[in-house]
Scaffold this motif. Structure first.
Motif, PDB file in Angstrom:
ATOM      1  N   GLY A 269       0.937  -1.101   0.019  1.00 12.45           N
ATOM      2  CA  GLY A 269       0.029  -0.145  -0.065  1.00 12.45           C
ATOM      3  C   GLY A 269       0.830   1.207   0.112  1.00 12.45           C
ATOM      4  O   GLY A 269       0.585   2.391  -0.587  1.00 12.45           O
ATOM      5  N   LEU A 270       1.820   1.046   0.808  1.00 15.42           N
ATOM      6  CA  LEU A 270       2.811   2.278   0.636  1.00 15.42           C
ATOM      7  C   LEU A 270       3.461   2.522  -0.646  1.00 15.42           C
ATOM      8  O   LEU A 270       3.460   3.809  -0.925  1.00 15.42           O
ATOM      9  N   VAL A 271       4.023   1.518  -1.192  1.00  9.36           N
ATOM     10  CA  VAL A 271       4.619   2.066  -2.458  1.00  9.36           C
ATOM     11  C   VAL A 271       3.561   2.366  -3.411  1.00  9.36           C
ATOM     12  O   VAL A 271       3.909   3.112  -4.469  1.00  9.36           O
ATOM     13  N   ARG A 272       2.525   1.696  -3.423  1.00 12.75           N
ATOM     14  CA  ARG A 272       1.347   1.928  -4.376  1.00 12.75           C
ATOM     15  C   ARG A 272       0.853   3.775  -4.342  1.00 12.75           C
ATOM     16  O   ARG A 272       0.539   4.032  -5.178  1.00 12.75           O
ATOM     17  N   GLU A 273       0.960   3.906  -3.137  1.00 13.93           N
ATOM     18  CA  GLU A 273       0.421   5.279  -2.994  1.00 13.93           C
ATOM     19  C   GLU A 273       1.384   6.320  -3.717  1.00 13.93           C
ATOM     20  O   GLU A 273       0.970   7.221  -4.161  1.00 13.93           O
ATOM     21  N   ALA A 274       2.665   6.013  -3.410  1.00 17.51           N
ATOM     22  CA  ALA A 274       3.564   7.098  -4.207  1.00 17.51           C
ATOM     23  C   ALA A 274       3.354   6.765  -5.514  1.00 17.51           C
ATOM     24  O   ALA A 274       3.488   7.773  -6.245  1.00 17.51           O
ATOM     25  N   ALA A 275       3.448   5.623  -6.135  1.00 19.51           N
ATOM     26  CA  ALA A 275       3.558   5.123  -7.401  1.00 19.51           C
ATOM     27  C   ALA A 275       2.191   5.849  -8.050  1.00 19.51           C
ATOM     28  O   ALA A 275       2.355   6.518  -9.240  1.00 19.51           O
ATOM     29  N   GLN A 276       1.096   5.594  -7.611  1.00 22.43           N
ATOM     30  CA  GLN A 276      -0.140   6.093  -8.356  1.00 22.43           C
ATOM     31  C   GLN A 276      -0.114   7.698  -8.308  1.00 22.43           C
ATOM     32  O   GLN A 276      -0.496   8.027  -9.454  1.00 22.43           O
ATOM     33  N   ARG A 277       0.218   8.270  -7.227  1.00 22.62           N
ATOM     34  CA  ARG A 277       0.567   9.721  -7.552  1.00 22.62           C
ATOM     35  C   ARG A 277       1.391  10.296  -8.492  1.00 22.62           C
ATOM     36  O   ARG A 277       1.282  10.980  -9.394  1.00 22.62           O
ATOM     37  N   ALA A 278       2.476   9.375  -8.781  1.00 24.94           N
ATOM     38  CA  ALA A 278       3.531   9.843  -9.778  1.00 24.94           C
ATOM     39  C   ALA A 278       2.837   9.553 -11.136  1.00 24.94           C
ATOM     40  O   ALA A 278       3.054  10.271 -12.058  1.00 24.94           O
ATOM     41  N   LEU A 279       1.986   8.325 -11.244  1.00 25.07           N
ATOM     42  CA  LEU A 279       1.205   8.130 -12.567  1.00 25.07           C
ATOM     43  C   LEU A 279       0.172   8.941 -12.776  1.00 25.07           C
ATOM     44  O   LEU A 279       0.035   9.803 -13.935  1.00 25.07           O
ATOM     45  N   ASP A 280      -0.492   9.521 -11.724  1.00 26.07           N
ATOM     46  CA  ASP A 280      -1.532  10.684 -11.799  1.00 26.07           C
ATOM     47  C   ASP A 280      -0.766  11.858 -12.468  1.00 26.07           C
ATOM     48  O   ASP A 280      -1.302  12.766 -13.295  1.00 26.07           O
ATOM     49  N   ASP A 281       0.064  12.181 -11.585  1.00 25.92           N
ATOM     50  CA  ASP A 281       1.092  13.403 -12.126  1.00 25.92           C
ATOM     51  C   ASP A 281       1.465  13.307 -13.569  1.00 25.92           C
ATOM     52  O   ASP A 281       1.375  14.471 -14.427  1.00 25.92           O
ATOM     53  N   ALA A 282       1.853  12.235 -14.156  1.00 25.20           N
ATOM     54  CA  ALA A 282       2.312  12.109 -15.473  1.00 25.20           C
ATOM     55  C   ALA A 282       1.135  11.997 -16.394  1.00 25.20           C
ATOM     56  O   ALA A 282       1.310  11.787 -17.608  1.00 25.20           O
ATOM     57  N   ARG A 283      -0.219  11.970 -15.903  1.00 21.57           N
ATOM     58  CA  ARG A 283      -1.346  11.558 -16.555  1.00 21.57           C
ATOM     59  C   ARG A 283      -1.339  10.181 -17.479  1.00 21.57           C
ATOM     60  O   ARG A 283      -1.389  10.036 -18.833  1.00 21.57           O
ATOM     61  N   MET A 284      -0.815   9.233 -16.476  1.00 21.91           N
ATOM     62  CA  MET A 284      -0.478   7.879 -17.070  1.00 21.91           C
ATOM     63  C   MET A 284      -1.316   7.051 -16.324  1.00 21.91           C
ATOM     64  O   MET A 284      -1.635   7.184 -15.134  1.00 21.91           O
ATOM     65  N   THR A 285      -1.444   5.650 -16.814  1.00 21.91           N
ATOM     66  CA  THR A 285      -2.122   4.563 -16.346  1.00 21.91           C
ATOM     67  C   THR A 285      -1.023   3.541 -16.078  1.00 21.91           C
ATOM     68  O   THR A 285      -0.042   3.450 -16.826  1.00 21.91           O
ATOM     69  N   TRP A 286      -1.450   2.623 -15.331  1.00 20.52           N
ATOM     70  CA  TRP A 286      -0.383   1.405 -15.162  1.00 20.52           C
ATOM     71  C   TRP A 286       0.237   0.996 -16.262  1.00 20.52           C
ATOM     72  O   TRP A 286       1.213   0.337 -16.501  1.00 20.52           O
ATOM     73  N   SER A 287      -0.999   0.672 -17.196  1.00 14.09           N
ATOM     74  CA  SER A 287      -0.520  -0.005 -18.673  1.00 14.09           C
ATOM     75  C   SER A 287       0.475   0.822 -19.526  1.00 14.09           C
ATOM     76  O   SER A 287       0.918   0.425 -20.478  1.00 14.09           O
ATOM     77  N   ASP A 288       0.510   2.109 -19.223  1.00 10.79           N
ATOM     78  CA  ASP A 288       1.535   3.036 -19.909  1.00 10.79           C
ATOM     79  C   ASP A 288       3.008   2.606 -19.630  1.00 10.79           C
ATOM     80  O   ASP A 288       3.818   2.837 -20.269  1.00 10.79           O
ATOM     81  N   ILE A 289       3.181   2.004 -18.447  1.00 15.99           N
ATOM     82  CA  ILE A 289       4.516   1.792 -18.063  1.00 15.99           C
ATOM     83  C   ILE A 289       5.204   0.605 -18.623  1.00 15.99           C
ATOM     84  O   ILE A 289       4.635  -0.417 -18.631  1.00 15.99           O
ATOM     85  N   ASP A 290       6.280   0.765 -19.105  1.00 14.31           N
ATOM     86  CA  ASP A 290       7.143  -0.301 -19.784  1.00 14.31           C
ATOM     87  C   ASP A 290       7.921  -1.263 -18.801  1.00 14.31           C
ATOM     88  O   ASP A 290       8.077  -2.308 -19.062  1.00 14.31           O
ATOM     89  N   ALA A 291       8.466  -0.705 -17.757  1.00 13.87           N
ATOM     90  CA  ALA A 291       9.352  -1.224 -16.375  1.00 13.87           C
ATOM     91  C   ALA A 291       9.191  -0.726 -15.290  1.00 13.87           C
ATOM     92  O   ALA A 291       8.923   0.592 -15.382  1.00 13.87           O
ATOM     93  N   VAL A 292       9.503  -1.346 -14.549  1.00 14.96           N
ATOM     94  CA  VAL A 292       9.473  -1.092 -13.136  1.00 14.96           C
ATOM     95  C   VAL A 292      10.989  -1.305 -12.413  1.00 14.96           C
ATOM     96  O   VAL A 292      11.362  -2.228 -12.513  1.00 14.96           O
TER      97      VAL A 292
END
Lengths: 385, 381
Positions: free
Chosen positions: A27-50
């Motif tokens: 949940g902790l990592v998800r909170e930060a990652a979701q905010r970064a995606l929102d900021d980038a106007r992206m969704t999870w499927s836009d990401i190539d690698a983690v």
């Protein structure tokens, strides 16, 4: 330039706290990652690698936790990579992610760094999992004492940095410590932990995560065209040296000097004091601010403390250091380097809100680790290189 | 179509660019049950050996990356003293992954592709002998829902093998045949730990179960070991060695963590990684990191390897399993098939996590000599 230009187009972080009992590690990592995606106007499927970074696994008692975190970070079917370079790991995680793009292996990469210190005992972990650890403060105090002796710095310099970073943290809603009544007197009168370091000159233990979304040049251009300024990476570097040997200078380690000049060279910086507008330096103990100002040739040797004393590193100074509040205000260890790197990006994007430094166009971020022997740094800019 | 027919097509299209990257040298310590050397000493030896093979010095190296694991080493920051293996004075440009050395090689490959560095070293090392892997490995599972169950890798592998058998994709006899073949190959490879063990399939099948349906012969040994590879970008590779092993594809993929949410008889991540790495057409030899016999069947089917592809001629992870180096050893073995044995197209694979959660595939190619097809020496190691 043979490699692809890289832009930071999304930034997210958690509210850093002593205990995030409301969240699992995922949940902790998800909170930060979701905010970064929102900021980038992206969704999870836009990401190539983690790319995931954190300090020792023993801090939470989960071995290779990136395996379990693959689900929370949308890793199924994607490359999920784990970096660990001691305290510099948050920075090196961002750098490894940037290389995935600069090398043209991927176009959009999510980098996440985290620590949930409340799940374990970092003091125990820092001692190599042995009892009776002197901890990081105990390890660094003799070098800080040596710096004071060599430079002739007055003892109030440390107190001043401790106050300045906590005052900056009051501008940052995500910062762990919010010490509204911080003062020189309070720092001086707080218990002596590791002479010369008082309790209030030391970093807290925090739960927290930081995340960034990086893209190739086209992604950076698209964000800019959409009115969302990217931060362009101007240079990155990592350097390591052994923990100790006769002749090593642990106060101003050569690896730190080399790392800085490698970044300056890539970024076209010849006079860091003049050409850098704001710096986020890894300062877990107050005295490391003047030490790194000298350790990265921002101030001449013996002059770093004078920059502090003259207020030049204050929020309204001409070389602000740690407008975020720094490691002294939030220390989720594995994420602490990432927080420096993402704050530098926030600053040149003009997106730092109340802790925005006016006119920040070029920002430097640094993280260090182990016995001040691992360094990761990047410079980011508002203008495309 | 056979592997060899496909290989011809692949080689015709292979044109080396300045940006291409090759493995030019490999070195490994023999996998042993208990290594007296420290992890740093092990790495020192493999780095020395790998560099010596191509006449390089440590000062020639632009980047290095280590793969190791604090939990296996039993400490925090256990990779820090391993800096001495590269010699970090003057300060060096290096990194560390808490993953098998195969992923350290991936980072080095990416770093070389950035374009400003020509030579890199990747390492993997682990000493499992000092701990109890069965007690430790449950800690790499989801800390809330799985770790408390104490599910060790052997039990997980047994669940996976059971599913595979019940789905009709393998038989206990086929698993015993894989064990027997691996042991036969290991007998001729001094780097392997399990040598001279029983190789008769019927006798293996007569042995009792350790975790039904797995017998001891279906399991890897507990090993200590280390491996290093030297990567070079561009024409320099061909100056350093007669027949570089060019990395024509390298990719890794993860999957959902919880084994209960996956089809354990398939490895979707291996399939994607294999495709992204350029596919298996023309691959003559595949070194698959299958520490359990059933996993070899899954990997082989997921990659779509042809019947005539030689699998794990080194003896594989089943006969030597130095965790954190095992995957890099597979890639090194696949590279040696080109560097030493004159093969044209080989594949190395590494895995991490419970029941093949995460997989890496590296496809390697050798140049065609002026006289045409390089003579394969027929030595499978």
């Amino acid at each position: 330039m043979t490699h692809e230009r890289v832009a930071v187009v999304g930034i997210g972080q958690t509210k850093h706290k002593k205990r995030r009992d409301d969240l699992s590690i995922a949940g902790l990592v998800r909170e930060a990652a979701q905010r970064a995606l929102d900021d980038a106007r992206m969704t999870w499927s836009d990401i190539d690698a983690v790319v995931i970074g954190k300090a020792p696994d023993i801090f939470e008692g989960v071995m290779k936790p990136e395996l379990y975190l693959s689900d929370a970070l949308g890793g199924a079917g994607k490359p999920v990579f784990r970096v660990h370079t001691a305290g510099s790991v948050g920075g090196s995680t961002a750098i490894v992610a940037s290389h995935l793009i600069s090398s043209r292996v991927h176009k959009r990469v999510l980098a996440v760094a985290w620590e949930k210190q409340s799940e374990g005992n970092a003091q125990f972990g820092l001692g190599g999992g042995k009892s009776g650890s002197i901890g990081a403060g105990g390890a660094f105090a003799p070098w800080i004492r040596a710096y004071i002796q060599k430079s002739g710095a007055p003892e109030h310099i440390g107190w001043q940095v401790a106050v300045k970073d906590r005052q900056n943290a009051l501008r940052n809603q995500y910062a762990h410590l919010q010490l509204k009544d911080i003062s020189i007197d309070k720092v001086r009168e707080s218990p002596m932990m590791w002479d010369p370091l008082h309790f209030l000159e030391s970093c807290p233990s925090s739960d927290g995560a930081g995340a960034i979304v990086l893209t190739d040049e086209a992604g950076g251009d698209a964000a800019a065209a959409d009115g969302r300024a990217p931060a362009w990476i101007l240079g990155t570097s990592m350097r390591s040296e052994p923990s100790s040997f006769n002749g090593r200078d642990p106060i101003r380690p050569q690896a730190g000097i080399d790392c800085a000049w490698d970044v300056y060279r890539q970024a076209g910086i010849t006079d860091p004091r003049r050409q850098i507008d704001v710096a986020e330096l890894y300062v877990p103990f107050s005295w490391y601010e003047p030490m790194w100002l000298e350790g990265h040739d921002i101030a001449p040797v013996g002059e770093g403390w004078k920059m502090v004393d003259r207020g030049e590193t204050a929020f309204d100074g001409d070389f602000p250091v740690n407008p975020s509040g720094g490691v002294l205000s939030s220390n989720p260890i594995g994420a602490s380097g990432m927080l420096r790197f993402l704050e530098a990006a926030l600053q040149v994007r003009g997106a730092a809100g109340e802790h925005q430094v006016d006119g920040a166009k070029v920002a430097l971020a640094q993280a260090y680790g182990a016995a001040a022997q691992y360094f990761a740094m990047w410079a980011v800019g508002a203008d495309k290189p | 179509m056979t592997a060899r027919q496909n290989a011809g097509e692949t080689r015709e299209t292979a044109v080396r660019q300045d940006s291409d990257i090759a493995i030019v040298a490999t070195a490994q310590l023999p996998a042993v049950r208990r290594q007296e050397l420290t992890e740093t000493e092990m790495l020192l030896m493999v780095v020395d050996e790998a560099l010596d093979k191509v006449g390089l010095k440590r000062s020639d190296i632009g980047f290095s990356c280590q793969g190791s694991c604090d939990y296996i080493s039993g400490g925090t920051f256990s990779f820090v003293p391993n800096l001495d293996a590269m010699g970090a004075w003057p300060p060096i440009h290096e990194s560390h992954v808490e993953m098998d050395g195969a992923w350290a090689m991936y980072e080095a490959w990416v770093r070389l592709k950035h374009g400003d560095i020509d030579i890199a070293v990747a390492m993997g090392s682990g000493k499992s002998s000092t701990g109890d892997p069965a007690a430790m490995y449950p800690l790499e599972l989801d800390p809330y829902y799985l770790a408390p169950l104490g599910l060790d890798p052997v039990s997980l592998a047994a669940l996976q093998a059971r599913q595979l058998i019940e789905s009709g994709k393998t038989t206990e006899r086929e698993l015993a045949e894989i064990a027997a073949r691996s042991r036969r190959d290991a007998a001729g490879n001094p780097n392997q730990q399990v040598r001279g063990a029983e190789q008769d399939v019927d006798k293996l099948l007569a042995e009792g179960y350790l975790r039904n349906p797995l017998r001891k012969s279906d399991l890897p040994p507990i090993s200590d070991g280390a491996c290093a590879v030297v990567l070079v970008r561009g024409p320099r590779a061909a100056e350093l060695t007669e027949r570089p092993a060019w990395i024509t594809g390298l990719d890794h993929r993860s999957e959902v963590h919880n084994p209960a949410l996956r089809d354990l008889t398939d490895s979707a991540s291996t399939r994607i990684a294999g495709q992204r790495a350029g596919g298996v057409a023309g691959v003559e030899v595949a070194e698959l990191m299958a520490p359990f016999t059933a996993q070899e069947v899954i990997l082989r089917q997921s990659l779509g390897l042809a019947e005539d592809v030689v699998i794990n001629p080194s003896g594989g992870a089943l006969t030597g399993n130095p965790l954190m180096a095992t995957g890099l050893v597979r890639i090194a073995a696949a590279a040696d098939q080109i560097l030493i044995n004159g093969r044209s197209r080989t594949l190395g694979h590494a895995t991490s996590g419970p029941a093949l959660q995460q997989n890496l595939v590296c496809v390697l190619e050798g140049d065609t000599g002026a006289e045409g097809d390089p003579a394969a020496k027929g030595d499978n190691r």
